[in-house]
Design a protein around this motif. Sequence first.
Motif, PDB file in Angstrom:
ATOM      1  N   THR A   6       0.851  -1.182   0.000  1.00 37.46           N
ATOM      2  CA  THR A   6       0.000   0.000   0.000  1.00 37.46           C
ATOM      3  C   THR A   6       0.886   1.231   0.000  1.00 37.46           C
ATOM      4  N   GLY A   7       0.614   2.188  -0.882  1.00 37.96           N
ATOM      5  CA  GLY A   7       1.392   3.417  -0.936  1.00 37.96           C
ATOM      6  C   GLY A   7       0.985   4.260  -2.131  1.00 37.96           C
ATOM      7  N   THR A   8       1.766   5.284  -2.387  1.00 38.79           N
ATOM      8  CA  THR A   8       1.528   6.099  -3.569  1.00 38.79           C
ATOM      9  C   THR A   8       1.937   5.293  -4.802  1.00 38.79           C
ATOM     10  N   LEU A   9       1.524   5.737  -5.959  1.00 33.77           N
ATOM     11  CA  LEU A   9       1.890   5.021  -7.182  1.00 33.77           C
ATOM     12  C   LEU A   9       3.404   4.971  -7.355  1.00 33.77           C
ATOM     13  N   ALA A  10       4.100   6.054  -7.021  1.00 34.82           N
ATOM     14  CA  ALA A  10       5.566   6.077  -7.131  1.00 34.82           C
ATOM     15  C   ALA A  10       6.195   5.090  -6.148  1.00 34.82           C
ATOM     16  N   GLU A  11       5.682   5.055  -4.912  1.00 32.74           N
ATOM     17  CA  GLU A  11       6.208   4.123  -3.915  1.00 32.74           C
ATOM     18  C   GLU A  11       5.984   2.676  -4.340  1.00 32.74           C
ATOM     19  N   LEU A  12       4.804   2.384  -4.883  1.00 29.82           N
ATOM     20  CA  LEU A  12       4.496   1.022  -5.314  1.00 29.82           C
ATOM     21  C   LEU A  12       5.405   0.589  -6.448  1.00 29.82           C
ATOM     22  N   SER A  13       5.668   1.473  -7.370  1.00 31.55           N
ATOM     23  CA  SER A  13       6.544   1.148  -8.492  1.00 31.55           C
ATOM     24  C   SER A  13       7.951   0.835  -7.989  1.00 31.55           C
ATOM     25  N   GLU A  14       8.463   1.665  -7.089  1.00 31.76           N
ATOM     26  CA  GLU A  14       9.802   1.433  -6.546  1.00 31.76           C
ATOM     27  C   GLU A  14       9.846   0.156  -5.703  1.00 31.76           C
ATOM     28  N   ALA A  15       8.814  -0.073  -4.906  1.00 36.36           N
ATOM     29  CA  ALA A  15       8.779  -1.264  -4.048  1.00 36.36           C
ATOM     30  C   ALA A  15       8.752  -2.536  -4.881  1.00 36.36           C
ATOM     31  N   ARG A  16       7.995  -2.559  -5.970  1.00 38.27           N
ATOM     32  CA  ARG A  16       7.962  -3.743  -6.832  1.00 38.27           C
ATOM     33  C   ARG A  16       9.338  -4.025  -7.408  1.00 38.27           C
ATOM     34  N   THR A  17      10.059  -2.981  -7.797  1.00 34.71           N
ATOM     35  CA  THR A  17      11.414  -3.155  -8.317  1.00 34.71           C
ATOM     36  C   THR A  17      12.341  -3.707  -7.242  1.00 34.71           C
ATOM     37  N   VAL A  22      15.022  -9.288  -4.207  1.00 35.22           N
ATOM     38  CA  VAL A  22      15.056 -10.250  -3.107  1.00 35.22           C
ATOM     39  C   VAL A  22      14.199 -11.475  -3.401  1.00 35.22           C
ATOM     40  N   PHE A  23      13.063 -11.264  -4.032  1.00 37.71           N
ATOM     41  CA  PHE A  23      12.113 -12.335  -4.302  1.00 37.71           C
ATOM     42  C   PHE A  23      12.019 -12.603  -5.793  1.00 37.71           C
ATOM     43  N   GLU A  24      11.620 -13.806  -6.132  1.00 38.98           N
ATOM     44  CA  GLU A  24      11.262 -14.146  -7.506  1.00 38.98           C
ATOM     45  C   GLU A  24       9.789 -13.770  -7.647  1.00 38.98           C
ATOM     46  N   LEU A  25       9.507 -12.705  -8.409  1.00 36.90           N
ATOM     47  CA  LEU A  25       8.135 -12.242  -8.551  1.00 36.90           C
ATOM     48  C   LEU A  25       7.400 -13.115  -9.562  1.00 36.90           C
ATOM     49  N   ILE A  26       6.326 -13.724  -9.110  1.00 30.15           N
ATOM     50  CA  ILE A  26       5.524 -14.600  -9.955  1.00 30.15           C
ATOM     51  C   ILE A  26       4.453 -13.796 -10.681  1.00 30.15           C
ATOM     52  N   GLU A  27       3.800 -12.910  -9.924  1.00 33.62           N
ATOM     53  CA  GLU A  27       2.707 -12.120 -10.486  1.00 33.62           C
ATOM     54  C   GLU A  27       2.526 -10.872  -9.638  1.00 33.62           C
ATOM     55  N   ALA A  28       2.148  -9.778 -10.279  1.00 35.80           N
ATOM     56  CA  ALA A  28       1.830  -8.537  -9.567  1.00 35.80           C
ATOM     57  C   ALA A  28       0.618  -7.911 -10.239  1.00 35.80           C
ATOM     58  N   SER A  29      -0.335  -7.495  -9.418  1.00 34.56           N
ATOM     59  CA  SER A  29      -1.557  -6.890  -9.960  1.00 34.56           C
ATOM     60  C   SER A  29      -1.283  -5.451 -10.399  1.00 34.56           C
TER      61      SER A  29
END
Length: 63
Positions: A6-17, A22-29
């Motif tokens: 949960t965060g701003t769109l900019a925070e979410l984009s950076e957090a996903r990166t 650290v993690f193998e990302l399988i899927e992101a909404s």
Amino acid sequence: MKIRLTGTLAELSEARTLLGDVFELIEASEPYPNRGGSKLHRVYVEAEIRSHTTSAGAPHPSS
């Protein structure tokens, strides 16, 4: 593993990166706006913990 961000769109984009380091990302909404008058959004991520080995297969040194 399922993670809700949960965060701003900019925070979410950076957090996903950063999570991808650290993690193998399988899927992101896509981002969903939070309810009410909130300016925040949420993203749901499915991830697996990466193996702690180097490319040569040796154990990763602890930091």
